[in-house]
Design a protein around this motif. Structure first.
Motif, PDB file in Angstrom:
ATOM      1  N   GLN A 382      24.437 -14.602  10.695  1.00  0.00           N
ATOM      2  CA  GLN A 382      24.527 -13.884   9.430  1.00  0.00           C
ATOM      3  C   GLN A 382      23.290 -13.028   9.159  1.00  0.00           C
ATOM      4  N   ILE A 383      22.401 -12.973  10.118  1.00  0.00           N
ATOM      5  CA  ILE A 383      21.206 -12.160  10.003  1.00  0.00           C
ATOM      6  C   ILE A 383      20.956 -11.502  11.354  1.00  0.00           C
ATOM      7  N   THR A 384      20.421 -10.309  11.360  1.00  0.00           N
ATOM      8  CA  THR A 384      20.208  -9.596  12.613  1.00  0.00           C
ATOM      9  C   THR A 384      18.803  -9.862  13.152  1.00  0.00           C
ATOM     10  N   SER A 386      16.678  -7.628  13.953  1.00  0.00           N
ATOM     11  CA  SER A 386      15.734  -6.717  13.270  1.00  0.00           C
ATOM     12  C   SER A 386      15.254  -7.313  11.962  1.00  0.00           C
ATOM     13  N   GLU A 387      16.193  -7.928  11.223  1.00  0.00           N
ATOM     14  CA  GLU A 387      15.824  -8.532   9.952  1.00  0.00           C
ATOM     15  C   GLU A 387      14.870  -9.708  10.165  1.00  0.00           C
ATOM     16  N   LEU A 388      15.118 -10.499  11.217  1.00  0.00           N
ATOM     17  CA  LEU A 388      14.235 -11.627  11.504  1.00  0.00           C
ATOM     18  C   LEU A 388      12.843 -11.152  11.899  1.00  0.00           C
ATOM     19  N   LYS A 390      11.386  -8.513  10.863  1.00  0.00           N
ATOM     20  CA  LYS A 390      10.714  -8.080   9.648  1.00  0.00           C
ATOM     21  C   LYS A 390      10.108  -9.266   8.915  1.00  0.00           C
ATOM     22  N   GLN A 391      10.712 -10.452   9.163  1.00  0.00           N
ATOM     23  CA  GLN A 391      10.197 -11.675   8.537  1.00  0.00           C
ATOM     24  C   GLN A 391       9.049 -12.295   9.343  1.00  0.00           C
ATOM     25  N   SER A 406      21.546 -19.516  12.855  1.00  0.00           N
ATOM     26  CA  SER A 406      22.290 -18.767  11.839  1.00  0.00           C
ATOM     27  C   SER A 406      23.778 -18.724  12.173  1.00  0.00           C
TER      28      SER A 406
END
Length: 415
Positions: A382-384, A386-388, A390-391, A406
């Motif tokens: 449920q998360i990409t 790229s988003e991870l 960024k975290q 996820s």
């Protein structure tokens, strides 16, 4: 019979047919005739104007030297009208594209079978002998072509009367013994044309199968199987599933006890039609799904020489059945959800096609298997990535583990 009236519905240019006949007459070497499905369907349309069959292949038989005939055609028509010509001199055949019309040419021949179900021995011969080697009387007719536009119907076995009676009749008493793949072809024609197999022909099928006159038997080494019990059967079955109303064709085969040509289990298989309809919906090759119901699907797949990938599916299917019986059905699987089913199937690396084949067998757990095949296996994180990142995640194992976690969370919420 006027050639134009017999063939006009086939969209064959009459001047092209006349020109071919004229070239054959100029050689003074033998007759040229249109044979096979084109003749059968043209006559069928005359008998019943409501019938408009699909345009068949154009098959011509020539009594003479095919090389000489093709040279004559090239000289007369020239390269602009003959867009393609492939001559197979060794076999006395040629494939021709003339005025954008595909034409198959063959020298008249006689076939003899040294052993039943083996490939025949072939010698060049007369048009009458060429017709004698065919399967059914309705396919053993020829329109002998004349340059004046008339055609003479050659019908030595009463094929036209059998067309009127909507009946398929073998040419002689050894037709099935010589080539058992003719039985599958008969089911194809019966389904497509709405014909029945003649009473004596049905008796021939059943008595031949009961006697089993072939040297090879089911269970013998598959590398010794004769062509008409192996690859030629497969080709006819592929045509049956690809081009014909297959439920009707299979119904005919069962009524003639002819599925025992493949395997007795298939003849008596109560799940045959549900399995194939399910396979059709799940886009599994129908021949593969048919074979899966055999007593030994792997041996039958090897005997018919279906594609290697499909043979692998059937080999894996046997392992999948054992896995279900030993590792799944002995547990409280009814309480499993999307997460448990997905993890169990993916840990074993079962392929979707094998699971689909098992679904079509209506295994007791087919419903959750179908949910996995249709929905659960497609679940994603449920998360990409790229988003991870960024975290603060860096590319590597921790990122992969986070994505995997996820996805598992998404599966846990699925029903």
């Amino acid at each position: 019979m006027k050639l134009i009236s017999a063939l006009e519905f086939l969209d064959i240019p009459s001047d092209l047919i006349t020109a071919l006949a004229l070239q054959a007459e100029h050689l003074h070497n033998g007759r040229l005739a249109l044979v096979g499905g084109a003749v059968r369907d043209a006559l069928l349309s005359e008998i019943d104007p409501c019938i408009y069959p699909r345009s068949p292949d154009l098959d011509f038989v020539y009594e003479g030297d095919m090389n000489l005939f093709c040279t004559r055609l090239q000289t007369y028509f020239g390269p602009r009208r003959i867009q393609e010509l492939r001559l197979h001199d060794r076999f006395g055949t040629a494939n021709l594209r003339l005025d954008m019309v595909m034409i198959d040419l063959a020298s008249a021949r006689l076939e003899t079978y040294p052993f039943p179900a083996e490939n025949p021995l072939v010698v060049f011969s007369s048009l009458e002998n060429d017709l004698s080697r065919r399967d059914f009387t309705v396919n053993a007719m020829a329109l002998v072509l004349n340059a004046d536009g008339d055609s003479h119907l050659l019908d030595p076995y009463g094929g036209r009367q059998h067309l009127i009676a909507r009946e398929l009749v073998f040419l002689h008493d050894e037709s099935v013994a010589e080539d058992p793949s003719r039985v599958i072809r008969g089911a194809r024609y019966a389904a497509r044309l709405g014909f029945t197999l003649g009473v004596q022909s049905i008796l021939q099928v059943k008595s031949t199968l009961q006697l089993w006159p072939w040297s090879w038997r089911i269970g013998d080494p598959v590398d010794l199987v004769p062509p008409a019990l192996g690859t030629r059967l497969r080709m006819e079955l592929e045509l049956l599933f690809d081009n014909e109303p297959w439920p009707q064709a299979l119904s005919s085969l069962r009524s003639w006890s002819a599925l025992s040509l493949l395997d007795q289990n298939l003849q008596n298989d109560s799940l045959l039609y549900p399995r194939l309809r399910c396979a059709n919906r799940l886009q599994i090759p129908l021949l593969c799904a048919l074979i899966s119901g055999a007593a030994d699907p792997v041996a039958l797949s090897q005997r018919l020489q279906i594609p290697g990938q499909q043979q692998s599916w059937l080999e894996e299917l046997l392992l999948f059945r054992r896995w279900l019986e030993s590792d799944v059905l002995t547990t409280s699987w009814v309480e499993w959800g999307a997460l448990k089913w997905t993890c169990s199937l993916e840990q074993q690396s079962w392929t979707p096609e094998v699971v689909a084949l098992a679904i079509c067998e209506h295994q007791i757990c087919w419903r959750p298997l179908l949910r996995w095949w249709g929905r659960w296996r497609h679940a994603s994180a449920q998360i990409t990535a790229s988003e991870l990142m960024k975290q603060g995640f860096q590319p590597g194992p921790r990122l992969g583990e986070a994505l995997h976690k996820s996805r598992l969370q998404a599966l846990e919420r699925m029903r």
